[in-house]
Scaffold this motif. Structure first.
Motif, PDB file in Angstrom:
ATOM      1  N   GLN A  26       0.976  -1.236   0.274  1.00 11.89           N
ATOM      2  CA  GLN A  26       0.023   0.002   0.238  1.00 11.89           C
ATOM      3  C   GLN A  26       0.613   1.674   0.810  1.00 11.89           C
ATOM      4  O   GLN A  26       0.819   2.548  -0.386  1.00 11.89           O
ATOM      5  CB  GLN A  26      -0.704  -0.117   1.231  1.00 11.89           C
ATOM      6  CG  GLN A  26      -0.233  -0.400   2.288  1.00 11.89           C
ATOM      7  CD  GLN A  26      -0.063  -1.205   3.370  1.00 11.89           C
ATOM      8  OE1 GLN A  26      -0.111  -1.966   3.167  1.00 11.89           O
ATOM      9  NE2 GLN A  26       0.188  -1.350   4.662  1.00 11.89           N
ATOM     10  N   GLU A  29       2.438   2.278  -3.866  1.00 13.82           N
ATOM     11  CA  GLU A  29       1.125   1.907  -4.468  1.00 13.82           C
ATOM     12  C   GLU A  29       0.926   4.085  -4.390  1.00 13.82           C
ATOM     13  O   GLU A  29       1.109   4.237  -5.042  1.00 13.82           O
ATOM     14  CB  GLU A  29       0.157   0.677  -4.113  1.00 13.82           C
ATOM     15  CG  GLU A  29      -1.090   1.269  -5.611  1.00 13.82           C
ATOM     16  CD  GLU A  29      -2.327   0.875  -5.189  1.00 13.82           C
ATOM     17  OE1 GLU A  29      -3.300   1.826  -5.694  1.00 13.82           O
ATOM     18  OE2 GLU A  29      -1.860  -0.006  -4.739  1.00 13.82           O
ATOM     19  N   ARG A  32       4.120   5.642  -5.828  1.00 10.64           N
ATOM     20  CA  ARG A  32       4.552   5.557  -7.069  1.00 10.64           C
ATOM     21  C   ARG A  32       3.514   6.454  -7.594  1.00 10.64           C
ATOM     22  O   ARG A  32       3.243   6.817  -9.204  1.00 10.64           O
ATOM     23  CB  ARG A  32       3.467   4.466  -8.007  1.00 10.64           C
ATOM     24  CG  ARG A  32       4.823   2.993  -7.660  1.00 10.64           C
ATOM     25  CD  ARG A  32       4.278   1.613  -8.336  1.00 10.64           C
ATOM     26  NE  ARG A  32       4.879   0.792  -7.566  1.00 10.64           N
ATOM     27  CZ  ARG A  32       4.624  -0.598  -7.883  1.00 10.64           C
ATOM     28  NH1 ARG A  32       3.721  -0.905  -8.123  1.00 10.64           N
ATOM     29  NH2 ARG A  32       5.630  -0.898  -6.746  1.00 10.64           N
ATOM     30  N   THR A  46       5.069  -5.794  -6.470  1.00  7.79           N
ATOM     31  CA  THR A  46       4.372  -5.628  -5.592  1.00  7.79           C
ATOM     32  C   THR A  46       4.500  -5.461  -4.276  1.00  7.79           C
ATOM     33  O   THR A  46       4.549  -3.922  -4.487  1.00  7.79           O
ATOM     34  CB  THR A  46       3.218  -7.272  -5.318  1.00  7.79           C
ATOM     35  OG1 THR A  46       2.888  -8.090  -6.392  1.00  7.79           O
ATOM     36  CG2 THR A  46       2.989  -6.649  -4.806  1.00  7.79           C
ATOM     37  N   ASN A  49      10.406  -0.964  -5.566  1.00  4.31           N
ATOM     38  CA  ASN A  49      10.463   0.383  -6.135  1.00  4.31           C
ATOM     39  C   ASN A  49      11.347   1.054  -6.374  1.00  4.31           C
ATOM     40  O   ASN A  49      12.580   0.380  -5.625  1.00  4.31           O
ATOM     41  CB  ASN A  49       8.883   1.218  -4.813  1.00  4.31           C
ATOM     42  CG  ASN A  49       7.932   0.861  -4.893  1.00  4.31           C
ATOM     43  OD1 ASN A  49       7.099   1.120  -5.469  1.00  4.31           O
ATOM     44  ND2 ASN A  49       7.941  -0.288  -3.376  1.00  4.31           N
TER      45      ASN A  49
END
Length: 75
Positions: A26, A29, A32, A46, A49
């Motif tokens: 989370q 995400e 990003r 997943t 990064n």
């Protein structure tokens, strides 16, 4: 260092300094959505990064906290 796991990969691509860090899904995400943060380059997208260190709006303190998170997640 004691667990022999990678907490970060630092590399240069197209003359840009990059770092791969493991984040909670989370958090990754959310990050990003920021300029210069992408799904992990050659990594599990997943959890990993990629941050373009010199071309991002992620602050130095945020980057340090992301490195700390990556360290905790790989213990």
């Amino acid at each position: 260092m004691s667990n022999r796991k990678i907490i970060a990969l630092i590399f240069e691509k197209d003359e840009k300094l990059m770092i791969n860090l493991k984040l909670k899904p989370q958090h990754g995400e959310l990050m990003r959505s920021r300029n210069g943060v992408y799904p992990g380059y050659h990594m599990n997208k997943t959890h990993w990064n990629t941050i373009t260190v010199n071309k991002t709006d992620v602050s130095k303190n945020e980057l340090i906290n992301m490195i700390r998170e990556s360290d905790k997640l790989t213990q």
